[in-house]
Design a protein around this motif. Structure first.
Motif, mmCIF file in Angstrom:
data_model
loop_
_atom_site.group_PDB
_atom_site.id
_atom_site.type_symbol
_atom_site.label_atom_id
_atom_site.label_comp_id
_atom_site.label_asym_id
_atom_site.label_seq_id
_atom_site.Cartn_x
_atom_site.Cartn_y
_atom_site.Cartn_z
ATOM 1 N N PRO A 245 0.570 3.182 -3.946
ATOM 2 C CA PRO A 245 -0.724 3.603 -3.390
ATOM 3 C C PRO A 245 -1.839 3.602 -4.445
ATOM 4 O O PRO A 245 -1.656 4.109 -5.552
ATOM 5 N N ILE B 26 -10.583 7.223 2.082
ATOM 6 C CA ILE B 26 -9.976 6.668 0.867
ATOM 7 C C ILE B 26 -10.688 7.203 -0.367
ATOM 8 O O ILE B 26 -10.048 7.586 -1.357
ATOM 9 N N ASP C 153 -5.465 0.603 -0.644
ATOM 10 C CA ASP C 153 -5.876 1.316 0.565
ATOM 11 C C ASP C 153 -7.083 0.641 1.219
ATOM 12 O O ASP C 153 -7.142 0.515 2.452
ATOM 13 N N ALA D 295 0.831 -1.212 0.000
ATOM 14 C CA ALA D 295 0.000 0.000 0.000
ATOM 15 C C ALA D 295 0.861 1.257 0.000
ATOM 16 O O ALA D 295 0.452 2.284 -0.551
ATOM 17 N N GLN E 86 -6.526 3.060 -4.563
ATOM 18 C CA GLN E 86 -7.727 2.891 -3.751
ATOM 19 C C GLN E 86 -7.955 1.424 -3.384
ATOM 20 O O GLN E 86 -8.434 1.128 -2.294
ATOM 21 N N GLY F 22 -6.360 9.267 0.150
ATOM 22 C CA GLY F 22 -6.149 7.840 0.374
ATOM 23 C C GLY F 22 -5.417 7.585 1.678
ATOM 24 O O GLY F 22 -4.798 8.478 2.255
ATOM 25 N N LEU F 23 -5.472 6.370 2.122
ATOM 26 C CA LEU F 23 -4.928 6.003 3.423
ATOM 27 C C LEU F 23 -3.398 6.050 3.436
ATOM 28 O O LEU F 23 -2.793 6.682 4.306
ATOM 29 N N ALA F 24 -2.751 5.402 2.481
ATOM 30 C CA ALA F 24 -1.287 5.364 2.460
ATOM 31 C C ALA F 24 -0.705 6.758 2.234
ATOM 32 O O ALA F 24 0.258 7.159 2.913
#
Length: 181
Positions: free
Chosen positions: A99, A159, A104, A95, A101, A164-166
């Motif tokens: 990166p 996300i 993530d 991730a 979606q 996004g998370l990462a």
């Protein structure tokens, strides 16, 4: 009795006569004594403790919690938990290296379910109905489910509608303090 045996043996002047007069049988090997004690302990597990001291019986729940279904095989759940734990070792670096979606979302689901199972184990272990009553374990379990679902929903929202998370974690790590130049 012992003193009379010692005196009789001392009067005769040798240990052989002391042993014969006391009619002492040859000692068993230590391993034989231990093996016999273990065999008796397995046959009657409480016999030794009842002879040493009376046992005060106290009700302790050692059975499975009532929330678990009786007919369920928990081996498959244990295996899935280990697969998710091993999967995290691959998902976390993936991730951050690429990166997207999809990665993530996979990271969010993996981390939330891993955390949920860990906290659920603590709730089941430490919030036993025999210790804290019947209501508190149910409330704690329901609260855990609500928190896990809300966390997963919040991560999915982040996300979908943000970077996004990462990438969000990368930006958080890149924040410099006032002192650094």
């Amino acid at each position: 009795m012992l003193s009379s045996l010692v005196l009789r043996g001392a009067a005769r002047g040798n240990a052989v006569n002391l042993i014969k007069s006391a009619r002492i049988t040859p000692l068993k090997a230590y391993s034989t004594i231990v093996a016999n004690a273990q065999r008796q302990a397995l046959a009657k597990p409480l016999a030794l403790t009842q002879k040493v001291a009376p046992v005060a019986m106290r009700g302790i729940a050692v059975s499975a919690p009532k929330m678990a279904s009786a007919g369920t095989n928990h081996t498959s759940l244990w295996t899935i938990e280990r697969v998710v734990s091993l999967g995290l070792l691959a998902v976390i670096p993936a991730a951050f290296l690429a990166p997207s979606q999809v990665l993530d979302a996979l990271l969010a689901v993996s981390v939330v379910i891993h955390t949920h199972w860990g906290v659920e184990a603590m709730v089941v272990d430490y919030m036993r109905p025999a210790v804290v009553g019947n209501i508190l374990p149910k409330v704690a379990h329901i609260a855990l489910i609500i928190i896990s679902v809300a966390t997963l929903g919040g991560l999915f929202y982040y996300i979908k509608n943000d970077i996004g998370l990462a990438n969000g974690i990368k930006r958080f790590w890149a924040i410099k303090g006032k002192d650094s130049s």
